[in-house]
Design an enzyme around this catalytic site. Structure first.
Site: not given
Ligand code: G6Q
Length: 545
Positions: A358, A272-273, A509, A210, A389, A216
């Protein structure tokens, strides 16, 4: 920010529930079932293609009535309406929360700041569909003229967990001559293993971010670009043929070398989630095709409409949300085990961990007051029957109460001999064993010697829900994910917290950003952390050579 809502523990329904919980504390599920022979038929609910049996929870009809009142007193209805109206209910980030617009049908209207966003949503979906067809039919060629056979999604968190889960869940519907890989971890091995058997000339990377700034993802994207260029003779023009982006940040996407025409956008009102049904689902669409992707969205939408319109007593997400509040607050449960009896859902528990924890892993209310109750339980799980199991021992005979959500399907996607009957027999048996257990008298009656009896007793009275659907289709996956999204929403409303921010991920972070140069600098840096962190950094610097 002040809200008119009374603190949770001051709401009349909460007080009534607390008194009621004390009253029914001694009741065992055996007694509840014996007292109401039709309980197992009555405490069920069917909506949007999902059948829920919640009869094996430690509740009575009075409990359900009081929980319903709690939802009313918590202003759940108004909150649902506010979300669907596009109000900025994510107060701490001043954003609307409108993932429901991502699956609104063409022609529907969902407003953000007075503007209908549904046409833009469909414009992006159409663009994704065109692109997906080109890849799937071998019409999009790589830099050397070869067709794309491998798709690697690079993203993390919300830009990874949904795509991985959906790809695994819907593999049955995927185009099998395309290979899909997912790279998320900054641990280089994730990238190395993902591409070790892939040919650069046939590989497409989707950089899903986003913000397009996530450490990462950008590190993996840079390694991917270097790997591609090394494999294709170093011509930077190759990047545009082998990289596309899913992002809201056009500037950074272009700077990376991706043609902005190959950027698929989304919006700041998608968390994001909550984004697997946005362009973040591009890898899903490439795998299962646009038609199936639209069926997935239709499933989400069906559940949205159910959540928006059904009375609380017949509302699946509301019921499940309230039951989890009951188990957490009044029975002291700390976790929820999510146990899919469907191997394709093997990543579903991991996906739910982000969605639930989250979202509702929060310690202050919307007003900024510390909560005086537990918020999100810990979600975890593995597919059955494997878990049986392994950790089920603790669920059956351990000292903790672990409510379970079982998920099963009436039909296997690829029937094989007796497998499905055996699978379903197991899930029904587990729910039965947890609820009713086995008494000492029953164990003795089997001729078990007295000294062994305590070891063989199953206390029972362990709550579970069982969700049953016809078969795992894209539509059913959509309803299932939307179900849990709205469970989280319901919980958040009762606890009066904000499920839509995630400030808790920021501190680590920021500290990592500070430590990176301390690990990499040639000269000894002046360290100003605590003695433990300083020592660890020094040790790493000393021994890493
Ligand atoms: C989800 C969070 C988080 C996010 C990641 C990736 O709700 O906001 O998990 O999706 O940190 O972020 P970017 O899409 O900006 O790389």
């Amino acid at each position: 920010m002040k809200s008119k809502l009374r603190p949770l523990k001051n709401r009349p329904a909460f007080k009534a529930l607390a008194a009621h919980a004390k009253k029914i504390k001694g009741l065992h599920l055996r007694q509840l079932f014996a007292a109401a022979p039709k309980r197992g038929e009555r405490m069920t609910l069917e909506a949007a293609g999902l059948f829920l049996d919640y009869s094996k929870n430690r509740v009575t009809s009075e409990t359900m009535k009081l929980l319903g009142q709690l939802a009313v007193e918590s202003g759940l209805r108004a909150r649902i309406q506010a979300m669907f109206r596009g109000e900025k209910i994510n107060l701490t980030e001043n954003r609307a929360v409108l993932h429901v617009a991502l699956r609104a049908p063409r022609g529907a209207s969902r407003l953000v700041d007075g503007k209908n966003v549904v046409p833009e949503v469909h414009a992006v979906l159409d663009k994704m569909a065109k692109f997906a067809e080109r890849i799937r039919r071998g019409r999009w060629l790589g830099h050397t003229g070869q067709r794309i056979r491998n798709v690697v999604n690079i993203g993390i968190g919300g830009s990874d967990l949904g795509p991985v889960m959906a790809y695994e869940a819907l593999k049955h519907y995927s185009q099998r001559d395309l290979t899909f890989r997912f790279v998320s971890n900054v641990d280089g091995i994730d990238f190395v293993e993902a591409v070790r058997d892939l040919a650069p000339a046939e590989t497409l990377f989707i950089v899903s971010s986003k913000t397009f700034t996530t450490q990462e993802t950008m590190t993996n994207a840079e390694s991917a670009r270097a790997w591609l260029l090394a494999g294709l003779g170093g011509n930077r023009k190759a990047v545009a043929r082998h990289f596309v982006a899913v992002s809201t940040n056009a500037e950074k996407v272009t700077a990376f070398g991706i043609d902005p025409a190959n950027m698929f956008g989304f919006w700041d009102w998608v968390g994001g989630r909550y984004s697997m049904d946005s362009a973040i689902g591009l890898s899903t669409m490439l795998a299962i095709g646009p038609k199936n992707f639209r069926a997935l969205l239709a499933g989400f939408h069906q559940m949205d409409e159910h959540f928006r319109t059904a009375p609380f007593a017949k509302n699946l997400p509301v019921l499940l949300g309230l039951l989890s509040v009951w188990n957490t607050e009044f029975l002291g449960a700390e976790t929820v085990a999510v146990l899919p009896y469907e191997n394709y859902l093997k990543r579903f528990p991991a996906y739910l961990q982000q969605l639930t924890m989250e979202s509702n892993g929060k310690h202050v209310t919307l007003d900024g007051q510390a909560v005086s109750y537990q918020t999100s339980p810990i979600y975890w799980g593995e597919p059955g029957t494997n878990g049986q199991h392994s950790f089920y021992q603790l669920i059956h005979q351990g000292t903790r109460l672990i409510p379970c959500d079982f998920i099963a399907f009436l039909h296997a996607l690829t029937p094989l001999g007796r497998h499905h009957d055996l699978l379903l027999a197991n899930v029904f048996a587990q729910a039965e064993a947890l609820a009713f257990g086995k008494t000492a008298a029953e164990v003795e009656a089997e001729g078990i010697p007295a000294w062994l009896v305590p070891h063989r007793v199953f206390e029972g009275n362990r709550p579970s829900n069982l969700l049953l659907a016809d078969r795992l289709t894209p539509t059913v996956l959509g309803t299932l994910v939307a179900l849990y999204e709205h469970v989280v929403f319901t919980q958040g409303a009762i606890w009066n917290i904000n499920p839509f921010d995630q400030w808790g991920v920021e501190l680590g972070k920021a500290l990592a950003q500070r430590i990176v140069p301390e690990l990499e600098s040639r000269s000894s840096p002046r360290l100003q952390h605590d003695s433990s962190t300083n020592n660890l950094i020094r040790r790493y610097r000393r021994l890493k050579q």
